[in-house]
Design a protein around this motif. Structure first.
Motif, short mmCIF file in Angstrom:
data_model
loop_
_atom_site.label_atom_id
_atom_site.label_comp_id
_atom_site.label_asym_id
_atom_site.label_seq_id
_atom_site.Cartn_x
_atom_site.Cartn_y
_atom_site.Cartn_z
N TYR A 59 -6.80 4.30 6.08
CA TYR A 59 -6.90 3.75 7.44
C TYR A 59 -5.53 3.55 8.07
N LEU A 60 -4.55 3.21 7.26
CA LEU A 60 -3.21 2.92 7.79
C LEU A 60 -2.28 4.11 7.70
N GLU A 61 -2.75 5.21 7.10
CA GLU A 61 -1.93 6.39 6.89
C GLU A 61 -0.62 6.01 6.19
N ALA A 62 -0.77 5.21 5.14
CA ALA A 62 0.37 4.70 4.39
C ALA A 62 1.04 5.81 3.59
N ALA A 63 2.35 5.78 3.55
CA ALA A 63 3.14 6.76 2.81
C ALA A 63 3.37 6.30 1.38
N GLY A 64 3.75 7.25 0.53
CA GLY A 64 4.13 6.92 -0.84
C GLY A 64 3.01 7.11 -1.85
N ASP A 65 3.40 7.06 -3.12
CA ASP A 65 2.44 7.18 -4.20
C ASP A 65 1.57 5.94 -4.25
N ARG A 66 0.34 6.13 -4.64
CA ARG A 66 -0.61 5.04 -4.65
C ARG A 66 -1.20 4.82 -6.03
N SER A 67 -1.44 3.57 -6.34
CA SER A 67 -2.17 3.22 -7.55
C SER A 67 -2.87 1.88 -7.28
N PRO A 68 -3.94 1.90 -6.46
CA PRO A 68 -4.60 0.64 -6.11
C PRO A 68 -5.16 -0.06 -7.34
N LYS A 69 -4.87 -1.35 -7.41
CA LYS A 69 -5.31 -2.16 -8.54
C LYS A 69 -6.08 -3.40 -8.12
N ARG A 70 -6.00 -3.75 -6.83
CA ARG A 70 -6.62 -4.98 -6.33
C ARG A 70 -7.46 -4.68 -5.10
N VAL A 71 -8.37 -5.58 -4.82
CA VAL A 71 -9.21 -5.49 -3.62
C VAL A 71 -9.04 -6.78 -2.83
N ALA A 72 -8.61 -6.63 -1.58
CA ALA A 72 -8.56 -7.77 -0.66
C ALA A 72 -9.91 -7.81 0.04
N VAL B 90 0.88 -1.16 0.00
CA VAL B 90 0.00 0.00 0.00
C VAL B 90 0.92 1.21 0.00
N GLY B 91 0.96 1.93 -1.12
CA GLY B 91 1.93 3.01 -1.25
C GLY B 91 3.32 2.40 -1.23
N SER B 92 4.19 2.96 -0.40
CA SER B 92 5.56 2.43 -0.31
C SER B 92 5.73 1.48 0.87
N GLU B 93 4.62 1.11 1.51
CA GLU B 93 4.68 0.28 2.72
C GLU B 93 4.13 -1.12 2.46
N THR B 94 4.59 -2.07 3.26
CA THR B 94 4.16 -3.45 3.15
C THR B 94 3.39 -3.84 4.40
N ALA C 44 -19.81 -12.02 10.54
CA ALA C 44 -20.73 -11.48 9.54
C ALA C 44 -20.19 -10.23 8.85
N ALA C 45 -19.12 -9.64 9.39
CA ALA C 45 -18.55 -8.43 8.80
C ALA C 45 -17.74 -8.77 7.56
N ARG C 46 -17.94 -7.98 6.50
CA ARG C 46 -17.22 -8.22 5.24
C ARG C 46 -17.02 -6.90 4.53
N ALA C 47 -15.83 -6.67 4.01
CA ALA C 47 -15.53 -5.45 3.26
C ALA C 47 -14.34 -5.71 2.34
N GLY C 48 -14.19 -4.83 1.37
CA GLY C 48 -13.04 -4.89 0.48
C GLY C 48 -12.10 -3.74 0.80
N PHE C 49 -10.80 -4.00 0.68
CA PHE C 49 -9.80 -2.98 0.94
C PHE C 49 -8.88 -2.88 -0.27
N ALA C 50 -8.80 -1.67 -0.83
CA ALA C 50 -7.98 -1.43 -2.01
C ALA C 50 -6.50 -1.47 -1.64
N VAL C 51 -5.73 -2.25 -2.40
CA VAL C 51 -4.28 -2.35 -2.21
C VAL C 51 -3.62 -2.14 -3.57
N ASP C 52 -2.38 -1.71 -3.54
CA ASP C 52 -1.65 -1.47 -4.78
C ASP C 52 -1.19 -2.77 -5.44
N GLU C 53 -0.78 -3.72 -4.60
CA GLU C 53 -0.21 -4.95 -5.14
C GLU C 53 -0.26 -6.04 -4.09
#
Length: 143
Positions: free
Chosen positions: A72-85, A22-26, A91-100
């Protein structure tokens, strides 16, 4: 031998995680909480929604909300989300955009983290610092 909280009884190795960038962070999500990873596509925006909610997508006929994990994570770096985890717990379910998605595997021993939404931090195989995401807390933060 004492059982670790994350389910692994092997010393020095934690449970299995989905490693994402996510951005420049793992970060690492517990593999048991990740239902699948799908292409982001074009989420349908919701008028008046918070900026962290990118919109809605349909996955296998089910509509899920997609959130910007970097927000949510205050991630640093440039972002280009391409995937959803797609993350679920109970019962809770959601998608989170990640770069890779970097892979799936264990994480060497971790140390407690003082950052919100992270349970621990460790060093990945490539030498990068990896934040271990508390999926339960992350989903609860959406309510």
């Amino acid at each position: 031998m004492e059982m670790r909280r994350n389910g692994s009884d092997e010393p020095g190795v934690s449970a299995v995680y989905v490693h994402v960038r996510v951005g420049s962070e793992t970060y690492a999500l517990p593999v048991g909480d990740v239902q699948e990873v799908v292409p982001l596509g074009e989420p349908t925006p919701l008028p008046g929604a918070p900026r962290s909610l990118l919109g809605l997508v349909t996955v296998h006929g089910r509509v899920i909300a997609v959130f910007d994990l970097a927000a949510y994570l205050e991630a640093a770096g440039d972002r280009s989300p391409k995937r959803v985890a797609v993350v679920s717990h109970g019962a809770a379910r959601a998608g989170f955009a990640v770069d890779e998605v970097l892979g799936v595997g264990p994480l060497p021993s971790t140390a407690a983290s003082d950052r919100p939404l992270l349970t621990a931090a460790g060093i990945g195989e490539d030498g990068r610092l990896v934040g271990v995401i508390d999926s339960v807390q992350l989903l609860a933060s959406l309510a």
